[in-house]
Enzyme design. Sequence first.
Site, PDB file in Angstrom:
ATOM      1  N   HIS A   1     -10.654  -3.352   8.107  1.00 19.81           N
ATOM      2  CA  HIS A   1     -11.394  -2.098   8.313  1.00 19.81           C
ATOM      3  C   HIS A   1     -11.868  -1.602   6.955  1.00 19.81           C
ATOM      4  CE1 HIS A   1      -7.726  -0.355   6.799  1.00 19.81           C
ATOM      5  NE2 HIS A   1      -7.023  -0.906   7.786  1.00 19.81           N
TER       6      HIS A   1
ATOM      7  N   HIS B   1      -9.487  -1.758   3.878  1.00 22.50           N
ATOM      8  CA  HIS B   1      -9.421  -3.052   3.190  1.00 22.50           C
ATOM      9  C   HIS B   1     -10.689  -3.265   2.358  1.00 22.50           C
ATOM     10  CE1 HIS B   1      -6.926  -3.977   6.905  1.00 22.50           C
ATOM     11  NE2 HIS B   1      -6.087  -4.303   5.951  1.00 22.50           N
TER      12      HIS B   1
ATOM     13  N   GLN C   1       5.484  -0.299  -0.597  1.00 19.82           N
ATOM     14  CA  GLN C   1       5.158  -1.718  -0.790  1.00 19.82           C
ATOM     15  C   GLN C   1       4.638  -1.961  -2.211  1.00 19.82           C
ATOM     16  OE1 GLN C   1       3.222  -4.353   2.272  1.00 19.82           O
ATOM     17  NE2 GLN C   1       1.395  -3.779   1.141  1.00 19.82           N
TER      18      GLN C   1
ATOM     19  N   SER D   1      -6.106   2.187   9.523  1.00 19.31           N
ATOM     20  CA  SER D   1      -5.061   1.196   9.717  1.00 19.31           C
ATOM     21  C   SER D   1      -5.494   0.228  10.810  1.00 19.31           C
ATOM     22  CB  SER D   1      -3.768   1.896  10.167  1.00 19.31           C
ATOM     23  OG  SER D   1      -2.885   0.942  10.701  1.00 19.31           O
TER      24      SER D   1
ATOM     25  N   GLY E   1      -2.977  -1.110  -1.417  1.00 20.57           N
ATOM     26  CA  GLY E   1      -3.287   0.260  -1.023  1.00 20.57           C
ATOM     27  C   GLY E   1      -2.071   1.166  -1.128  1.00 20.57           C
ATOM     28  N   GLU E   2      -2.305   2.381  -1.598  1.00 17.74           N
ATOM     29  CA  GLU E   2      -1.202   3.356  -1.662  1.00 17.74           C
ATOM     30  C   GLU E   2      -0.817   3.861  -0.278  1.00 17.74           C
ATOM     31  OE1 GLU E   2      -2.426   6.280  -4.549  1.00 17.74           O
ATOM     32  OE2 GLU E   2      -1.560   5.097  -6.190  1.00 17.74           O
ATOM     33  N   LYS E   3      -1.560   3.463   0.744  1.00 18.38           N
ATOM     34  CA  LYS E   3      -1.135   3.786   2.107  1.00 18.38           C
ATOM     35  C   LYS E   3       0.268   3.209   2.331  1.00 18.38           C
ATOM     36  CE  LYS E   3      -2.305   2.756   6.809  1.00 18.38           C
ATOM     37  NZ  LYS E   3      -1.589   1.466   6.864  1.00 18.38           N
TER      38      LYS E   3
HETATM   39  P1  AMP Z   1      -2.503  -4.979   5.648  1.00 16.42           P
HETATM   40  O1  AMP Z   1      -3.562  -5.910   6.154  1.00 16.42           O
HETATM   41  O2  AMP Z   1      -2.216  -3.842   6.561  1.00 16.42           O
HETATM   42  O3  AMP Z   1      -1.272  -5.698   5.167  1.00 16.42           O
HETATM   43  O4  AMP Z   1      -3.125  -4.290   4.364  1.00 16.42           O
HETATM   44  C1  AMP Z   1      -3.599  -5.053   3.277  1.00 16.42           C
HETATM   45  C2  AMP Z   1      -3.746  -4.138   2.094  1.00 16.42           C
HETATM   46  O5  AMP Z   1      -4.705  -3.134   2.388  1.00 16.42           O
HETATM   47  C3  AMP Z   1      -2.432  -3.409   1.739  1.00 16.42           C
HETATM   48  O6  AMP Z   1      -2.318  -3.343   0.333  1.00 16.42           O
HETATM   49  C4  AMP Z   1      -2.652  -2.051   2.337  1.00 16.42           C
HETATM   50  O7  AMP Z   1      -1.931  -1.039   1.667  1.00 16.42           O
HETATM   51  C5  AMP Z   1      -4.144  -1.870   2.135  1.00 16.42           C
HETATM   52  N1  AMP Z   1      -4.657  -0.861   3.062  1.00 16.42           N
HETATM   53  C6  AMP Z   1      -4.572  -0.865   4.410  1.00 16.42           C
HETATM   54  N2  AMP Z   1      -5.108   0.260   4.914  1.00 16.42           N
HETATM   55  C7  AMP Z   1      -5.539   0.995   3.859  1.00 16.42           C
HETATM   56  C8  AMP Z   1      -6.162   2.266   3.716  1.00 16.42           C
HETATM   57  N3  AMP Z   1      -6.462   3.030   4.772  1.00 16.42           N
HETATM   58  N4  AMP Z   1      -6.435   2.703   2.456  1.00 16.42           N
HETATM   59  C9  AMP Z   1      -6.110   1.942   1.379  1.00 16.42           C
HETATM   60  N5  AMP Z   1      -5.534   0.742   1.449  1.00 16.42           N
HETATM   61  C10 AMP Z   1      -5.250   0.270   2.670  1.00 16.42           C
END
Ligand code: AMP
Length: 280
Positions: A34, A37, A154, A186, A148-150
């Site tokens: 999304h 990413h 982690q 997300s 991401g700081e989300k």
């Molecule tokens: P994931 O695919 O959920 O494992 O996320 C991959 C990376 O993207 C991780 O470092 C997440 O923290 C980051 N990420 C996911 N959603 C967001 C968001 N809304 N804002 C910033 N980073 C994000």
Amino acid sequence: MVVFTEKDKLTPFIQNLKNQDKTIGFLPTMGALHDGHLSLAKSSIAQNDYTIVSIFVNPTQFNNPEDLEKYPRTEEDDIQLLTSIGVDFVYLPQVSDLYNENEGAKTYDFGTIDKVMEGEFRPGHFDGVATVVAKLFRAVNPTRAYFGEKDFQQVRIIQEMVKQEQIEVEIMPMPIHRAENGLALSSRNMRLSTDQLDAAPFIYQILKEGVGLKELGKTPQEVIEFVKESFKNSNFELEYFTITDEENLLPIENFKNDVPSRGFIVAYAGDIRLIDNIQF
Ligand code: AMP
């Protein structure tokens, strides 16, 4: 755009670019991409000669098998999105390219930071995350890696993991990307019903109100009580809300100007687990 599925092909390819003094930005993801990413990928594209994104739903970080099974998989759309913004390479491995048969997560000792919050509610989760990111870093050998700081906890785990594993890479934490209404983007949001999606900005709204209370002089405990109370009559079930020191992730008793602190929340919309945080 080149898609790699085998690290034996990927690793020498990237090494060849690094031998030519090229910088490599890397963004590990689990797909279902999304704009959150994409904002990370765009930062990497701006700051590096080449950008590589991995898409891998890592089995060892799911403590709940149903969650793993239900995790959205949208590889064709993901590759199209990454191509459209100018990502150079994608690494799309099978489990067998990263793990030996029956191999699980390595056991790490991260001190306090993996015992709290997600570590407490998702046992084994961070061992799985650290294990796969170490494997991905060794396969890619990037100059910089974007997170991401989300998933702030982690980010802290990855910073510790690279120290322990002595992996040379610059960790680049990136701000949370939100929808206009404030909802943190997300991959799980695509499972929300229209009603849940309409209601979900409530989570960030309450976090912001919490910060407002801090500015009025309330203590962390008073802010926590406010948040808990607010969720009692909401469409969401609060799993946890805590305010911690950003460094050791332990709860703070008082706000201090020289100690960066952050509020962390997890709330369920039905069976969908939503995570967010805000700087205090
Ligand atoms: P994931 O695919 O959920 O494992 O996320 C991959 C990376 O993207 C991780 O470092 C997440 O923290 C980051 N990420 C996911 N959603 C967001 C968001 N809304 N804002 C910033 N980073 C994000």
